[in-house]
Design a protein around this motif. Structure first.
Motif, short mmCIF file in Angstrom:
data_model
loop_
_atom_site.label_atom_id
_atom_site.label_comp_id
_atom_site.label_asym_id
_atom_site.label_seq_id
_atom_site.Cartn_x
_atom_site.Cartn_y
_atom_site.Cartn_z
N MET A 74 -7.86 -1.11 -5.65
CA MET A 74 -7.54 0.12 -6.37
C MET A 74 -8.26 0.20 -7.71
O MET A 74 -8.69 1.29 -8.12
CB MET A 74 -6.03 0.24 -6.55
CG MET A 74 -5.31 0.44 -5.24
SD MET A 74 -3.55 0.63 -5.42
CE MET A 74 -3.48 2.22 -6.20
N TRP A 109 4.21 1.71 -10.42
CA TRP A 109 3.44 0.48 -10.24
C TRP A 109 4.31 -0.74 -9.97
O TRP A 109 3.93 -1.62 -9.22
CB TRP A 109 2.54 0.23 -11.47
CG TRP A 109 3.32 -0.15 -12.70
CD1 TRP A 109 3.80 0.68 -13.65
CD2 TRP A 109 3.71 -1.47 -13.08
NE1 TRP A 109 4.48 -0.02 -14.60
CE2 TRP A 109 4.44 -1.36 -14.29
CE3 TRP A 109 3.52 -2.74 -12.53
CZ2 TRP A 109 4.96 -2.45 -14.94
CZ3 TRP A 109 4.05 -3.83 -13.20
CH2 TRP A 109 4.76 -3.68 -14.39
N ILE A 169 0.84 -1.20 0.00
CA ILE A 169 0.00 0.00 0.00
C ILE A 169 0.87 1.25 0.00
O ILE A 169 0.65 2.18 -0.78
CB ILE A 169 -0.97 -0.01 1.19
CG1 ILE A 169 -2.03 -1.10 0.98
CG2 ILE A 169 -1.63 1.35 1.37
CD1 ILE A 169 -2.89 -1.37 2.19
N TRP A 201 -11.86 1.06 -6.99
CA TRP A 201 -11.94 2.44 -6.55
C TRP A 201 -11.84 3.40 -7.74
O TRP A 201 -12.62 4.34 -7.87
CB TRP A 201 -10.83 2.73 -5.53
CG TRP A 201 -10.79 4.14 -5.08
CD1 TRP A 201 -9.86 5.09 -5.43
CD2 TRP A 201 -11.70 4.80 -4.20
NE1 TRP A 201 -10.14 6.28 -4.82
CE2 TRP A 201 -11.28 6.13 -4.06
CE3 TRP A 201 -12.83 4.38 -3.52
CZ2 TRP A 201 -11.94 7.03 -3.27
CZ3 TRP A 201 -13.49 5.29 -2.73
CH2 TRP A 201 -13.05 6.61 -2.60
N SER A 202 -10.90 3.15 -8.63
CA SER A 202 -10.73 3.98 -9.82
C SER A 202 -11.96 3.87 -10.73
O SER A 202 -12.44 4.88 -11.27
CB SER A 202 -9.48 3.54 -10.59
OG SER A 202 -9.36 4.25 -11.78
N GLN A 228 2.76 1.51 -3.39
CA GLN A 228 1.84 1.75 -4.49
C GLN A 228 1.47 3.23 -4.60
O GLN A 228 1.32 3.75 -5.69
CB GLN A 228 0.57 0.91 -4.32
CG GLN A 228 -0.36 0.96 -5.50
CD GLN A 228 0.22 0.28 -6.72
OE1 GLN A 228 0.65 -0.86 -6.67
NE2 GLN A 228 0.26 0.98 -7.83
N TYR A 229 1.33 3.90 -3.46
CA TYR A 229 0.97 5.31 -3.48
C TYR A 229 2.15 6.23 -3.70
O TYR A 229 1.97 7.34 -4.20
CB TYR A 229 0.24 5.69 -2.20
CG TYR A 229 -1.20 5.27 -2.23
CD1 TYR A 229 -2.11 5.92 -3.05
CD2 TYR A 229 -1.65 4.22 -1.47
CE1 TYR A 229 -3.43 5.53 -3.11
CE2 TYR A 229 -2.96 3.81 -1.52
CZ TYR A 229 -3.86 4.48 -2.34
OH TYR A 229 -5.15 4.07 -2.39
N LEU A 230 3.36 5.81 -3.34
CA LEU A 230 4.51 6.70 -3.42
C LEU A 230 5.40 6.47 -4.63
O LEU A 230 6.12 7.37 -5.03
CB LEU A 230 5.36 6.56 -2.15
CG LEU A 230 4.67 6.92 -0.84
CD1 LEU A 230 5.59 6.64 0.33
CD2 LEU A 230 4.22 8.36 -0.86
N TRP A 249 -4.54 -4.53 -5.70
CA TRP A 249 -4.82 -4.05 -7.06
C TRP A 249 -6.32 -4.11 -7.37
O TRP A 249 -6.84 -3.24 -8.06
CB TRP A 249 -4.01 -4.83 -8.08
CG TRP A 249 -2.59 -4.38 -8.18
CD1 TRP A 249 -1.79 -3.91 -7.17
CD2 TRP A 249 -1.80 -4.33 -9.34
NE1 TRP A 249 -0.56 -3.59 -7.65
CE2 TRP A 249 -0.52 -3.84 -8.98
CE3 TRP A 249 -2.02 -4.68 -10.66
CZ2 TRP A 249 0.51 -3.67 -9.90
CZ3 TRP A 249 -0.99 -4.51 -11.58
CH2 TRP A 249 0.26 -4.01 -11.19
#
Length: 123
Positions: free
Chosen positions: A66, A30, A22, A69-70, A25-27, A63
């Motif tokens: 995410m 991919w 997590i 969510w997208s 993935q955000y920082l 994944w």
């Protein structure tokens, strides 16, 4: 704690892996989930098969979350457009499946690599 208990879905290995995936993935890009998987497996995985399974499972869950969510945030517009660009016939479901396969393989192979490096260093 036995080595086999580190390969279960609810284990310190899986918890560390989830937190790292997590965060990375955000920082980071991919593909950094492979690095996160390798780090967690190097530190806590008990077997090669367990490292791959847990690495793949955790990455698939992240994944999938995410991707949904997208999809939800864009009301499906982004998902449909990306599925139209790829040879998927515009199918959002096919895009989700491809996403999960790629995520699972990247995470599983990253974790397997981390475990194998640990084994190499032990020798």
């Amino acid at each position: 704690m036995s080595a086999s208990s580190n390969n279960k879905i609810l284990s310190p290995f899986a918890g560390l892996l989830l937190a790292l995936v997590i965060l990375f993935q955000y920082l980071l890009p991919w593909w950094s989930v492979a690095l996160a998987s390798a780090i967690a497996a190097f530190l806590l995985a008990g077997s090669a098969g367990g490292a791959f399974r847990v690495g793949a499972f955790v990455n698939i869950i992240v994944w999938l979350t995410m991707a949904f969510w997208s999809h939800w945030r864009s009301e499906g517009i982004l998902t449909t457009k990306i599925a139209g660009v790829l040879p998927l016939g515009g199918s959002a479901a096919a895009l989700f499946i491809v996403t999960l396969i790629v995520g699972g393989l990247v995470g599983g192979l990253g974790a397997l690599s981390g475990f194998q490096v640990k084994q190499l260093i032990k020798k």
